[in-house]
Structures are given as C-alpha cells and as structure tokens.
Design a protein around this motif. Sequence first.
Motif, short mmCIF file in Angstrom:
data_model
loop_
_atom_site.label_atom_id
_atom_site.label_comp_id
_atom_site.label_asym_id
_atom_site.label_seq_id
_atom_site.Cartn_x
_atom_site.Cartn_y
_atom_site.Cartn_z
N VAL A 36 0.93 -1.21 0.05
CA VAL A 36 0.02 0.10 0.21
C VAL A 36 0.83 1.26 0.11
CG1 VAL A 36 -1.55 1.41 1.26
CG2 VAL A 36 -1.94 -1.00 1.03
N ASP A 37 1.91 1.29 1.00
CA ASP A 37 2.74 2.50 0.79
C ASP A 37 3.36 2.69 -0.30
OD1 ASP A 37 1.94 2.73 3.49
OD2 ASP A 37 3.90 2.11 4.57
N TYR A 38 3.93 1.68 -1.17
CA TYR A 38 4.76 1.87 -2.23
C TYR A 38 3.65 2.34 -3.34
CZ TYR A 38 7.13 0.97 -6.67
OH TYR A 38 7.75 1.12 -7.85
N LEU A 39 2.50 2.04 -3.41
CA LEU A 39 1.40 2.28 -4.40
C LEU A 39 1.10 3.69 -4.30
CD1 LEU A 39 -0.83 -0.98 -4.62
CD2 LEU A 39 0.79 -0.11 -6.45
N TRP A 40 0.81 4.11 -2.99
CA TRP A 40 0.42 5.32 -2.51
C TRP A 40 1.67 6.32 -2.80
CZ3 TRP A 40 -3.96 7.71 -1.62
CH2 TRP A 40 -3.72 8.94 -0.85
N TRP A 41 2.76 5.96 -2.64
CA TRP A 41 4.08 6.87 -3.08
C TRP A 41 3.98 6.98 -4.59
CZ3 TRP A 41 8.27 5.68 -6.58
CH2 TRP A 41 9.01 6.72 -6.38
N LEU A 42 3.91 6.00 -5.27
CA LEU A 42 3.65 6.09 -6.75
C LEU A 42 2.71 7.13 -6.84
CD1 LEU A 42 3.86 2.52 -8.26
CD2 LEU A 42 5.38 4.38 -8.53
N GLU A 43 1.45 6.88 -6.60
CA GLU A 43 0.38 7.66 -6.96
C GLU A 43 0.53 9.18 -6.68
OE1 GLU A 43 -4.59 7.40 -6.43
OE2 GLU A 43 -3.27 5.95 -5.47
N THR A 44 1.02 9.29 -5.36
CA THR A 44 0.92 10.74 -4.84
C THR A 44 2.18 11.76 -4.79
OG1 THR A 44 1.37 10.00 -2.55
CG2 THR A 44 -1.01 10.14 -3.07
N GLU A 45 3.40 11.01 -4.78
CA GLU A 45 4.61 11.76 -4.79
C GLU A 45 5.27 11.47 -6.21
OE1 GLU A 45 6.50 12.49 -1.99
OE2 GLU A 45 4.83 12.08 -0.61
N HIS A 46 5.12 10.15 -6.97
CA HIS A 46 5.99 10.09 -8.05
C HIS A 46 5.22 10.47 -9.24
CE1 HIS A 46 9.02 8.54 -10.82
NE2 HIS A 46 7.98 7.54 -11.34
N MET A 47 4.00 10.39 -9.16
CA MET A 47 3.06 10.95 -10.40
C MET A 47 2.46 12.26 -9.87
SD MET A 47 0.84 7.26 -11.20
CE MET A 47 1.29 6.37 -12.51
N PHE A 81 -6.91 -1.86 -4.26
CA PHE A 81 -6.12 -2.34 -5.49
C PHE A 81 -5.04 -3.20 -4.88
CE2 PHE A 81 -2.81 -1.61 -8.43
CZ PHE A 81 -3.64 -2.19 -9.59
N ALA A 82 -4.33 -2.53 -3.91
CA ALA A 82 -3.29 -3.37 -3.13
C ALA A 82 -4.08 -4.91 -2.77
CB ALA A 82 -2.81 -2.78 -2.03
N ASP A 83 -4.95 -4.77 -2.12
CA ASP A 83 -5.65 -6.25 -1.79
C ASP A 83 -5.71 -7.01 -2.92
OD1 ASP A 83 -5.47 -5.21 0.92
OD2 ASP A 83 -7.55 -4.75 1.00
#
Length: 67
Positions: free
Chosen positions: A32-43, A55-57
């Motif tokens: 979840v943390d990785y996906l959240w980072w991708l979504e909010t920080e990286h993108m 989505f992570a589940d």
Amino acid sequence: MSEITEAQDEYDSYVPTIYKMLILRKPRHEVVDYLWWLETEHMGLTGDRQATEKFADRLMKIPDEVE
C-alpha cells in the motif's frame, strides 16, 4: 494520458517492483505504501487512499491465484 506519448509506457516501469513485492509476499502495508507513493509523490496525483488499499488487496491475491 493516452495522448501523452512519453506516458504511454510509464506504468510498465512499476511492474518489476510490484511483482517482486508480491512474489516475496511483502506485508500489505508495504505494498500500500509503495502504491500510495507512486500515486501521490511520484506521479503527483491527489490520490484516493481507500482505492489504493483496495487495489493493493487485489494485487496481493494474484500469487495465490496463479499457484
């Protein structure tokens, strides 16, 4: 996004890291943390934490489904 040529294969670059996390059965919070980072920080998107967790589940079920 489809009209932005540079972004057409952007998601492909995320697959190896996510795949490795799933195969190694990393804890849910790490996925979840990785996906959240991708979504909010990286993108730089606003993000929807509930949708990201859902989505992570779903992703985390894939290794069991292919075995």
